[in-house]
Design a protein around this motif. Sequence first.
Motif, PDB file in Angstrom:
ATOM      1  N   GLU A   7     -65.437 -48.001   2.839  1.00 17.85           N
ATOM      2  CA  GLU A   7     -66.657 -47.257   2.571  1.00 17.85           C
ATOM      3  C   GLU A   7     -66.523 -46.505   1.250  1.00 17.85           C
ATOM      4  O   GLU A   7     -65.450 -46.084   0.864  1.00 17.85           O
ATOM      5  CB  GLU A   7     -66.944 -46.257   3.695  1.00 17.85           C
ATOM      6  CG  GLU A   7     -67.275 -46.938   5.013  1.00 17.85           C
ATOM      7  CD  GLU A   7     -67.734 -45.952   6.073  1.00 17.85           C
ATOM      8  OE1 GLU A   7     -67.782 -44.760   5.751  1.00 17.85           O
ATOM      9  OE2 GLU A   7     -68.033 -46.376   7.194  1.00 17.85           O
ATOM     10  N   GLN A   8     -67.640 -46.377   0.573  1.00 22.71           N
ATOM     11  CA  GLN A   8     -67.661 -45.687  -0.715  1.00 22.71           C
ATOM     12  C   GLN A   8     -69.087 -45.232  -0.956  1.00 22.71           C
ATOM     13  O   GLN A   8     -70.033 -45.794  -0.428  1.00 22.71           O
ATOM     14  CB  GLN A   8     -67.225 -46.671  -1.824  1.00 22.71           C
ATOM     15  CG  GLN A   8     -67.177 -46.050  -3.203  1.00 22.71           C
ATOM     16  CD  GLN A   8     -66.637 -47.048  -4.199  1.00 22.71           C
ATOM     17  OE1 GLN A   8     -65.715 -47.776  -3.922  1.00 22.71           O
ATOM     18  NE2 GLN A   8     -67.207 -47.077  -5.369  1.00 22.71           N
ATOM     19  N   ASN A   9     -69.243 -44.184  -1.761  1.00 25.75           N
ATOM     20  CA  ASN A   9     -70.578 -43.688  -2.100  1.00 25.75           C
ATOM     21  C   ASN A   9     -71.385 -43.302  -0.853  1.00 25.75           C
ATOM     22  O   ASN A   9     -72.599 -43.464  -0.809  1.00 25.75           O
ATOM     23  CB  ASN A   9     -71.371 -44.747  -2.879  1.00 25.75           C
ATOM     24  CG  ASN A   9     -70.660 -45.210  -4.122  1.00 25.75           C
ATOM     25  OD1 ASN A   9     -69.973 -44.417  -4.750  1.00 25.75           O
ATOM     26  ND2 ASN A   9     -70.801 -46.466  -4.464  1.00 25.75           N
ATOM     27  N   GLY A  10     -70.722 -42.842   0.204  1.00 24.21           N
ATOM     28  CA  GLY A  10     -71.449 -42.535   1.420  1.00 24.21           C
ATOM     29  C   GLY A  10     -71.929 -43.790   2.125  1.00 24.21           C
ATOM     30  O   GLY A  10     -72.858 -43.768   2.918  1.00 24.21           O
ATOM     31  N   HIS A  11     -71.303 -44.928   1.824  1.00 25.77           N
ATOM     32  CA  HIS A  11     -71.752 -46.220   2.327  1.00 25.77           C
ATOM     33  C   HIS A  11     -71.416 -46.361   3.800  1.00 25.77           C
ATOM     34  O   HIS A  11     -70.311 -46.113   4.243  1.00 25.77           O
ATOM     35  CB  HIS A  11     -71.068 -47.337   1.528  1.00 25.77           C
ATOM     36  CG  HIS A  11     -71.463 -48.705   1.954  1.00 25.77           C
ATOM     37  ND1 HIS A  11     -72.570 -49.323   1.448  1.00 25.77           N
ATOM     38  CD2 HIS A  11     -70.911 -49.541   2.848  1.00 25.77           C
ATOM     39  CE1 HIS A  11     -72.671 -50.522   2.008  1.00 25.77           C
ATOM     40  NE2 HIS A  11     -71.680 -50.671   2.847  1.00 25.77           N
ATOM     41  N   GLU A  12     -72.404 -46.763   4.582  1.00 28.61           N
ATOM     42  CA  GLU A  12     -72.189 -47.006   5.997  1.00 28.61           C
ATOM     43  C   GLU A  12     -73.286 -47.940   6.499  1.00 28.61           C
ATOM     44  O   GLU A  12     -74.236 -48.264   5.798  1.00 28.61           O
ATOM     45  CB  GLU A  12     -72.205 -45.702   6.786  1.00 28.61           C
ATOM     46  CG  GLU A  12     -73.455 -44.884   6.562  1.00 28.61           C
ATOM     47  CD  GLU A  12     -73.361 -43.489   7.153  1.00 28.61           C
ATOM     48  OE1 GLU A  12     -74.407 -42.929   7.454  1.00 28.61           O
ATOM     49  OE2 GLU A  12     -72.227 -42.984   7.300  1.00 28.61           O
ATOM     50  N   ASN A  13     -73.139 -48.396   7.719  1.00 30.57           N
ATOM     51  CA  ASN A  13     -74.109 -49.307   8.320  1.00 30.57           C
ATOM     52  C   ASN A  13     -74.336 -50.552   7.470  1.00 30.57           C
ATOM     53  O   ASN A  13     -75.470 -51.013   7.285  1.00 30.57           O
ATOM     54  CB  ASN A  13     -75.458 -48.602   8.539  1.00 30.57           C
ATOM     55  CG  ASN A  13     -75.333 -47.411   9.478  1.00 30.57           C
ATOM     56  OD1 ASN A  13     -74.559 -47.460  10.427  1.00 30.57           O
ATOM     57  ND2 ASN A  13     -76.087 -46.354   9.211  1.00 30.57           N
ATOM     58  N   VAL A  14     -73.243 -51.119   6.958  1.00 29.56           N
ATOM     59  CA  VAL A  14     -73.384 -52.323   6.150  1.00 29.56           C
ATOM     60  C   VAL A  14     -73.758 -53.481   7.061  1.00 29.56           C
ATOM     61  O   VAL A  14     -73.476 -53.473   8.252  1.00 29.56           O
ATOM     62  CB  VAL A  14     -72.069 -52.658   5.398  1.00 29.56           C
ATOM     63  CG1 VAL A  14     -71.758 -51.595   4.392  1.00 29.56           C
ATOM     64  CG2 VAL A  14     -70.911 -52.847   6.370  1.00 29.56           C
ATOM     65  N   PRO A  15     -74.427 -54.493   6.538  1.00 31.99           N
ATOM     66  CA  PRO A  15     -74.819 -55.626   7.386  1.00 31.99           C
ATOM     67  C   PRO A  15     -73.606 -56.377   7.908  1.00 31.99           C
ATOM     68  O   PRO A  15     -72.537 -56.365   7.295  1.00 31.99           O
ATOM     69  CB  PRO A  15     -75.658 -56.497   6.435  1.00 31.99           C
ATOM     70  CG  PRO A  15     -75.241 -56.097   5.067  1.00 31.99           C
ATOM     71  CD  PRO A  15     -74.874 -54.651   5.147  1.00 31.99           C
ATOM     72  N   SER A  16     -73.803 -57.060   9.036  1.00 29.69           N
ATOM     73  CA  SER A  16     -72.673 -57.742   9.666  1.00 29.69           C
ATOM     74  C   SER A  16     -72.251 -58.989   8.897  1.00 29.69           C
ATOM     75  O   SER A  16     -71.096 -59.405   8.977  1.00 29.69           O
ATOM     76  CB  SER A  16     -73.049 -58.129  11.107  1.00 29.69           C
ATOM     77  OG  SER A  16     -74.202 -58.961  11.114  1.00 29.69           O
ATOM     78  N   ARG A  17     -73.171 -59.604   8.166  1.00 26.83           N
ATOM     79  CA  ARG A  17     -72.820 -60.808   7.420  1.00 26.83           C
ATOM     80  C   ARG A  17     -71.839 -60.470   6.312  1.00 26.83           C
ATOM     81  O   ARG A  17     -72.077 -59.570   5.514  1.00 26.83           O
ATOM     82  CB  ARG A  17     -74.094 -61.430   6.818  1.00 26.83           C
ATOM     83  CG  ARG A  17     -73.824 -62.697   6.015  1.00 26.83           C
ATOM     84  CD  ARG A  17     -75.132 -63.399   5.708  1.00 26.83           C
ATOM     85  NE  ARG A  17     -76.003 -62.597   4.865  1.00 26.83           N
ATOM     86  CZ  ARG A  17     -75.929 -62.584   3.525  1.00 26.83           C
ATOM     87  NH1 ARG A  17     -75.003 -63.285   2.903  1.00 26.83           N
ATOM     88  NH2 ARG A  17     -76.769 -61.855   2.820  1.00 26.83           N
ATOM     89  N   GLN A  18     -70.742 -61.197   6.254  1.00 25.96           N
ATOM     90  CA  GLN A  18     -69.722 -60.913   5.244  1.00 25.96           C
ATOM     91  C   GLN A  18     -70.210 -61.316   3.861  1.00 25.96           C
ATOM     92  O   GLN A  18     -70.709 -62.411   3.662  1.00 25.96           O
ATOM     93  CB  GLN A  18     -68.426 -61.662   5.567  1.00 25.96           C
ATOM     94  CG  GLN A  18     -67.656 -61.061   6.727  1.00 25.96           C
ATOM     95  CD  GLN A  18     -66.256 -61.622   6.805  1.00 25.96           C
ATOM     96  OE1 GLN A  18     -65.927 -62.595   6.132  1.00 25.96           O
ATOM     97  NE2 GLN A  18     -65.419 -61.017   7.628  1.00 25.96           N
ATOM     98  N   ARG A  19     -70.058 -60.416   2.929  1.00 29.64           N
ATOM     99  CA  ARG A  19     -70.398 -60.694   1.543  1.00 29.64           C
ATOM    100  C   ARG A  19     -69.307 -60.135   0.646  1.00 29.64           C
ATOM    101  O   ARG A  19     -68.703 -59.120   0.947  1.00 29.64           O
ATOM    102  CB  ARG A  19     -71.768 -60.089   1.192  1.00 29.64           C
ATOM    103  CG  ARG A  19     -72.929 -60.906   1.747  1.00 29.64           C
ATOM    104  CD  ARG A  19     -74.279 -60.268   1.515  1.00 29.64           C
ATOM    105  NE  ARG A  19     -74.389 -59.019   2.252  1.00 29.64           N
ATOM    106  CZ  ARG A  19     -74.668 -57.851   1.687  1.00 29.64           C
ATOM    107  NH1 ARG A  19     -74.819 -57.772   0.387  1.00 29.64           N
ATOM    108  NH2 ARG A  19     -74.762 -56.772   2.408  1.00 29.64           N
TER     109      ARG A  19
END
Length: 374
Positions: A7-19
């Motif tokens: 996680e970075q920049n307050g990043h959360e709840n990323v999509p489940s599809r791997q990118r």
Amino acid sequence: MSEDGHEQNGHENVPSRQRRRFPGISSRAYEHPADRSALVALRKLTGFDTVFKALSGLLPERSLRLLFLSDSVRVSDQQFAHLNDMLRDACYILDLEKVPPMYVTQDPQPNAMCIGLDEPIIVVTTGLVELLDEEEMRAVVGHEVGHALSGHSVYRTILLFLTSLALKVAWIPLGNLAILAIVTALREWFRKSELSADRAGLLVGQDLRASMRGLMKIAGGNHLHEMNVDAFLKQAEEFESGGDLRDSVLKILNVMPRSHPFTTVRAAELKKWAESRDYQRIMDGHYPRRSEDKDTSVTDAFRESAASYATNVKSSKDPLMKLVSDIAGGAGDLGGRVRRGFGGFGSTSPQDESPSGSANGTEQPPTDDTPPRD
């Protein structure tokens, strides 16, 4: 989840599809060569530096921010949360340290923009939010984050201001001409920068089909069941290769007042880049880093842009570009080709096309049996 799951920049709840994520990626990795060369040409335009410096100090950026703050909806965890997740995810993938503020503004016209002088602001319209599905919207958000990473927001803001100013001083001939020259150059650059940002959107979404669907919807509305990607791309090919020199001139005149390239052209350009080795190298983790930007030669960048233009001219199916390529290659009978390209400039005798005419393309003197030509 993105590739390394951090996680970075307050990043959360990323999509489940791997990118895949691109730590430290430089905007040079995805910038279209025409974008860079158009920007170089813009900066060389007489008077641009003076205008740029003056407007940088005069443009009411604080007023601009207050306008969106007071009359639009700021994206956050509490408002348009799904867009907020996409924004954080896009910044995470392209490794943009500071997440720019995003606003949704009421406008039925599908549109998005990245503006601001000191710091970029992303604005999307309700028409766009309502038109696109999640993956299509993810590509658009990535597109705007690409503008922010490339520093395009500064020139976009100046373009918006000068366009408005040109309307206000249209009654002043000389003043309007001076502004019009800069606006025209800015528009030419911005159309090229859109091709760069489309690539950034693909790097974020990593779904070419979604990017293509989004462009098709922008062109034809929310009627995907009535549209076909292959047929849509065929339109771009027909647009490029169809007609004669008159059509080539009309294409130029039609695109000049636009801020964006034609949608079919954008789709074809993006598909071509997605199938290129350059795109695959980025996806494999081989790309220029921002830490190397200071060592980049402007001359080398311009040389690369020039080489790209030359390649595009040679491979183009556009009648005008074919003629330019032939001129560069020293092709003969160019006068005849130009006349035929423009429909002959009027009536011609059968001898214009006859193999019995002059071999070197020079005009033969009329005889008693040969009617004089126009």
